[in-house]
Scaffold this motif. Structure first.
Motif, PDB file in Angstrom:
ATOM      1  N   UNK A 199      -3.110  -5.668   3.008  1.00 11.10           N
ATOM      2  CA  UNK A 199      -2.333  -4.476   2.664  1.00 11.10           C
ATOM      3  C   UNK A 199      -1.253  -4.210   3.700  1.00 11.10           C
ATOM      4  N   UNK A 200      -0.097  -3.779   3.217  1.00 11.23           N
ATOM      5  CA  UNK A 200       1.030  -3.473   4.097  1.00 11.23           C
ATOM      6  C   UNK A 200       1.641  -2.159   3.620  1.00 11.23           C
ATOM      7  N   UNK A 201       1.694  -1.120   4.479  1.00  9.00           N
ATOM      8  CA  UNK A 201       2.174   0.199   4.047  1.00  9.00           C
ATOM      9  C   UNK A 201       3.633   0.168   3.594  1.00  9.00           C
ATOM     10  N   UNK A 202       3.925   0.935   2.535  1.00  8.53           N
ATOM     11  CA  UNK A 202       5.283   1.083   2.028  1.00  8.53           C
ATOM     12  C   UNK A 202       5.524   2.558   1.741  1.00  8.53           C
ATOM     13  N   UNK A 204       0.871  -1.177   0.000  1.00  9.85           N
ATOM     14  CA  UNK A 204       0.000   0.000   0.000  1.00  9.85           C
ATOM     15  C   UNK A 204       0.909   1.227   0.000  1.00  9.85           C
ATOM     16  N   UNK A 205       1.059   1.841  -1.167  1.00 13.55           N
ATOM     17  CA  UNK A 205       2.013   2.937  -1.331  1.00 13.55           C
ATOM     18  C   UNK A 205       1.510   4.205  -0.649  1.00 13.55           C
ATOM     19  N   UNK A 206       2.398   4.827   0.123  1.00 12.18           N
ATOM     20  CA  UNK A 206       2.097   6.090   0.796  1.00 12.18           C
ATOM     21  C   UNK A 206       3.190   7.099   0.439  1.00 12.18           C
ATOM     22  N   UNK A 207       2.801   8.271  -0.165  1.00 16.23           N
ATOM     23  CA  UNK A 207       1.473   8.624  -0.691  1.00 16.23           C
ATOM     24  C   UNK A 207       1.106   7.752  -1.878  1.00 16.23           C
ATOM     25  N   UNK A 208      -0.161   7.745  -2.275  1.00 14.66           N
ATOM     26  CA  UNK A 208      -0.624   6.744  -3.221  1.00 14.66           C
ATOM     27  C   UNK A 208      -0.097   6.875  -4.643  1.00 14.66           C
ATOM     28  N   UNK A 209       0.526   7.971  -5.029  1.00 12.70           N
ATOM     29  CA  UNK A 209       1.027   8.063  -6.401  1.00 12.70           C
ATOM     30  C   UNK A 209       2.323   8.861  -6.417  1.00 12.70           C
ATOM     31  N   UNK A 237      -2.579  14.180   6.255  1.00 17.33           N
ATOM     32  CA  UNK A 237      -2.636  13.150   7.291  1.00 17.33           C
ATOM     33  C   UNK A 237      -4.045  12.559   7.379  1.00 17.33           C
ATOM     34  N   UNK A 238      -5.055  13.419   7.214  1.00 16.71           N
ATOM     35  CA  UNK A 238      -6.432  12.931   7.245  1.00 16.71           C
ATOM     36  C   UNK A 238      -6.709  12.026   6.047  1.00 16.71           C
ATOM     37  N   UNK A 239      -6.154  12.389   4.881  1.00 20.59           N
ATOM     38  CA  UNK A 239      -6.337  11.562   3.691  1.00 20.59           C
ATOM     39  C   UNK A 239      -5.667  10.202   3.874  1.00 20.59           C
ATOM     40  N   UNK A 240      -4.481  10.191   4.469  1.00 24.10           N
ATOM     41  CA  UNK A 240      -3.775   8.930   4.724  1.00 24.10           C
ATOM     42  C   UNK A 240      -4.574   8.087   5.720  1.00 24.10           C
ATOM     43  N   UNK A 241      -5.158   8.747   6.712  1.00 24.97           N
ATOM     44  CA  UNK A 241      -5.973   8.029   7.709  1.00 24.97           C
ATOM     45  C   UNK A 241      -7.129   7.304   7.024  1.00 24.97           C
ATOM     46  N   UNK A 242      -7.830   8.008   6.123  1.00 26.47           N
ATOM     47  CA  UNK A 242      -8.951   7.378   5.427  1.00 26.47           C
ATOM     48  C   UNK A 242      -8.471   6.233   4.541  1.00 26.47           C
ATOM     49  N   UNK A 243      -7.340   6.437   3.876  1.00 28.27           N
ATOM     50  CA  UNK A 243      -6.796   5.400   3.007  1.00 28.27           C
ATOM     51  C   UNK A 243      -6.443   4.141   3.803  1.00 28.27           C
ATOM     52  N   UNK A 244      -5.818   4.323   4.948  1.00 34.06           N
ATOM     53  CA  UNK A 244      -5.400   3.173   5.752  1.00 34.06           C
ATOM     54  C   UNK A 244      -6.591   2.466   6.383  1.00 34.06           C
ATOM     55  N   UNK A 245      -7.577   3.214   6.823  1.00 29.76           N
ATOM     56  CA  UNK A 245      -8.743   2.593   7.451  1.00 29.76           C
ATOM     57  C   UNK A 245      -9.496   1.696   6.478  1.00 29.76           C
TER      58      UNK A 245
END
Length: 755
Positions: free
Chosen positions: A641-644, A612-617, A627-635
């Motif tokens: 999924x595993x963050x990278x 799961x790419x952070x940020x997504x692109x 940070x709020x956008x990342x929170x929604x993406x992770x939830x």
């Protein structure tokens, strides 16, 4: 030694073994076509070894041309014993090659047959738990055509336990010379689907042994043989004994120990020696040997089968049991008066207690326990010992009675401790039952240890648990006047399930800066890792776990250099290429957050992990509200999924993203220790990193394998052994297991003993 078809010249004689041979005869069966078939000729022999189970040679169940025998519907054929013919099916074939193991994998001319009536009662033979050695008093089943003449098949009471009512001649069975050729070919022509059948499951409680039937006529189904060498062909016995048609699949008896040590295979064409398959070859039994359509014994059929065997024999000695003498009674009569402190009665009870325990998770645990007890460093060899029963059988060393007793007590003490440790804090009824059985084994060991000398009781008493990991933890205290954060640190050995022993600590009121704390740890860590490796067992490399607080998630522990030996002038070597190294969050402790546990269980069960790419692109520059956008993406992320991240996690967006991932329960993630800052957009190196992470997770085989796969990547990158792996040189793996949480803080953490 035995000289011919009849009279042994060792210390035993036939009369001395009469009761044992009688029991062996009752447990030896004949195999033939289905009970209602017109062709009643016997194919060969077999041995009843557990409730509902017969052991025979695989070639007995094949015709002379290698094809499957003619059977009834759904592959049903007949098993002859006790004056009756009962229905059975072929269940396991150990002669078939394992396609995943390759052509060099070991194969044995053995097969397991399952009786279809789960309620039928019958006697069982005793299978040895140790490899066969040179035998003074050995006997083999004579063969069906020797006891009943041409028309009786198997005479009443002989060999097959009294199948005299079966008509037909064994002369139609395959000649032993031909049988050898078939078994050497592995029986490849006898594959074929067989329908599923009813029968007793792996967890069935053994029935109380049935009373033996009285022979209708006196018979002499066994002959004495010379037992010679053991080589790749199997166990060899005297060439002066003619192995007759119908003997294949019958037992080779070591009468001095009162055990079945082999299954008769036939006679070799060239040198004419008799051959038998050692019963220890059953240790190779696995689920891959299950015949298509057959009902098996579960994922570990060898452990299940031998557990049924050992529990059946213990049940045979129950008070108030109706029936005649048992196989154990015959063994006890043979061994009486030999002055053994660990006799057949101790063995009977010990193996019953071991049969009630779960199989060891790794066969190396059995080999390590045997090696520790015998004070030897070498291992018996991969898969030569598979269960606790096998380890028991490896301890017969011909020692004096006291040393032998001490050896067995020590081994069983280790097994009881290891089993209890595995489920110490595991909830549920199943774990509670395992703890209860481990406690029963401990009580048995304590009762047998009372006659040991005081120094031996002291040595055996504290069984050291084997560490699985070494944990380095940095505890932040406060900031000094110069704005530097100060730390205490500790080193602990981990034993799983949240069990830790603190083995080194730097705890002071003032603390030290992080870099100084790290250097203090590294000066001692090499020796601590080497000691933990030694305690963990031969060839072990325990995992290094490093718990850091927020702001230190970029710690490249895989690149730490520690002493390669205990020499004062030892060279320093990077730790990451040689052992798994993981990062843990110092803020997570014994209070397990439900989201953390749920995410861990989801990752562990996921059929495939995804990055799961952070940020997504690529090229995204996080701004206000990111940070709020990342929170929604992770939830909303999938369970696999595993963050990278390719950004630095020491500050800015990367630090915030890791914090959000931890708050939303993510237990694992990947990033480089030296990621780029927000001032630089993602470039080709970032794309290479994310591509490498995707490939790593796609081929990982699951969460549990991830630490070792990352270690291999680090090793390849360090050696430049594989092009395109340099991105992994400073790769950091967050791997935070909520089922094995790190210990409490220094001041309120009680010492946890590993003993």
């Amino acid at each position: 030694m035995a000289t011919s078809e009849g009279q042994p010249t060792g210390r035993g004689d036939r009369a001395h073994y009469a009761q044992l041979l009688d029991h062996a005869g009752r447990t030896t069966v004949g195999l033939r076509a289905a009970p209602d078939a017109t062709d009643t000729r016997l194919w060969g022999s077999g041995v009843l070894i557990a409730p509902g189970w017969v052991l025979t040679c695989a070639h007995v169940l094949a015709a002379s041309d290698g094809r499957r025998r003619e059977t009834g519907p759904a592959g049903v054929f007949g098993v002859v014993f006790g004056g009756r013919v009962v229905s059975a099916r072929w269940a396991y074939d150990l002669s078939r090659p394992d396609p995943e193991a390759g052509p060099a994998a070991a194969r044995a001319d053995l097969a397991l047959v399952r009786l279809l009536d789960p309620e039928i009662e019958h006697p069982c033979a005793w299978l040895s738990d140790q490899p066969a050695t040179l035998l003074e008093d050995a006997y083999i089943f004579r063969g069906h055509d020797q006891s009943g003449g041409g028309g009786g098949g198997v005479a009443a009471g002989a060999g097959a336990g009294g199948a005299g009512s079966v008509s037909g001649s064994a002369a139609g069975g395959p000649a032993e010379e031909r049988v050898i050729r078939e078994s050497e070919g592995g029986g490849d022509g006898v594959r074929g689907a067989q329908e599923a059948h009813d029968g007793r499951g792996a967890d069935a409680v053994p029935a109380v042994p049935a009373a033996p039937r009285t022979p209708a006529t006196p018979v002499d189904p066994f002959i004495a043989v010379r037992f010679g060498a053991r080589d790749a062909r199997g166990l060899q016995f005297g060439s002066d004994v003619r192995v007759t048609p119908g003997a294949s699949g019958g037992p080779l008896l070591d009468c001095d120990r009162g055990e079945v040590v082999g299954i008769v295979k036939g006679r070799h064409q060239q040198d004419h020696v008799g051959l038998a398959v050692p019963v220890t070859a059953l240790r190779g039994l696995g689920p891959e040997h299950l015949v298509v359509g057959a009902e098996g014994l579960g994922p570990d059929p060898y452990h299940a089968l031998m557990s049924l065997h050992d529990r059946w024999h213990w049940a045979g000695q129950d008070l108030g049991r109706s029936g005649g003498p048992t196989w154990f009674d015959a063994q006890h009569a043979i061994m009486a008066g030999r002055g053994r402190l660990w006799g057949v009665q101790e063995r009977l009870q010990a193996l019953d207690l071991l049969a009630r325990l779960p199989a060891p998770r790794d066969p190396l645990a059995v080999e390590a326990a045997v090696g520790e007890v015998l004070d030897r460093g070498e291992r018996p060899g991969a898969w030569s010992l598979r269960t606790w029963r096998d380890g028991h059988g490896a301890l017969y060393q011909g020692s004096d009675p006291y040393t032998e007793l001490r050896t067995f007590v020590h081994y069983l003490r280790i097994v009881a401790q290891l089993t209890a440790d595995e489920v110490r804090d595991v909830p549920g009824e199943q774990a509670a039952a395992v703890r209860e059985e481990a406690a029963r084994l401990t009580e048995f060991v304590q009762a047998k240890a009372v006659v040991l000398q005081p120094q031996d009781r002291r040595r055996i008493g504290p069984v050291r648990r084997r560490p699985r990991s070494v944990l380095v933890e940095f505890e932040p205290l406060f900031y000094d006047e110069g704005g530097h954060e100060l730390f205490n640190w500790s080193v602990s050995e981990g034993y799983g399930q949240g069990q830790w022993l603190r083995v080194d600590v730097q705890e002071s009121a003032g603390g030290v800066p992080f870099e100084e704390a790290r250097e203090q740890v590294l000066r001692r860590l090499g020796g601590r890792l080497l000691r933990a490796d030694s305690d963990a067992g031969p060839g072990a490399r325990v995992r290094l776990e490093v718990a850091v607080p927020e702001g230190r998630w970029h710690t490249a522990a895989g690149q730490w250099e520690v002493a390669a030996s205990t020499r004062r002038t030892a060279r320093l070597r990077p730790v990451g290429p040689g052992r798994a190294v993981i990062l843990r969050d110092q803020g997570r402790r014994e209070q397990v957050d439900p989201a953390w546990l749920r995410r861990w269980q989801g990752l562990a069960a996921a059929p495939e992990l995804q990055a799961l790419r952070l940020p997504p692109r690529a090229g995204a520059r996080p701004g206000a509200g990111s940070a709020e956008a990342i929170w929604r993406l992770l939830e909303k992320a999938d369970e696999g999924a595993l963050p990278a991240l390719c950004h630095t996690v020491a500050e800015g967006f990367g630090r915030d993203a890791v914090g959000v991932a931890l708050d939303t329960g993510f237990p694992a993630g990947l990033w480089p220790a030296r990621g780029h800052g927000e001032e630089r957009e993602c470039d080709a190196s970032c794309e290479e990193f994310h591509r490498g992470v995707r490939e790593l997770l796609h081929d990982s085989g699951g969460l549990a394998r991830l630490p070792e796969l990352v270690r291999k990547l680090r090793a390849q990158a360090a050696e430049a052994a594989e092009e395109g792996t340099h991105w992994a040189r400073d790769l950091v793996l967050l791997y935070d297991d909520p089922e094995d949480p790190i210990p409490q803080l220094f001041t309120d953490r009680p010492q946890v003993s590993p003993r």
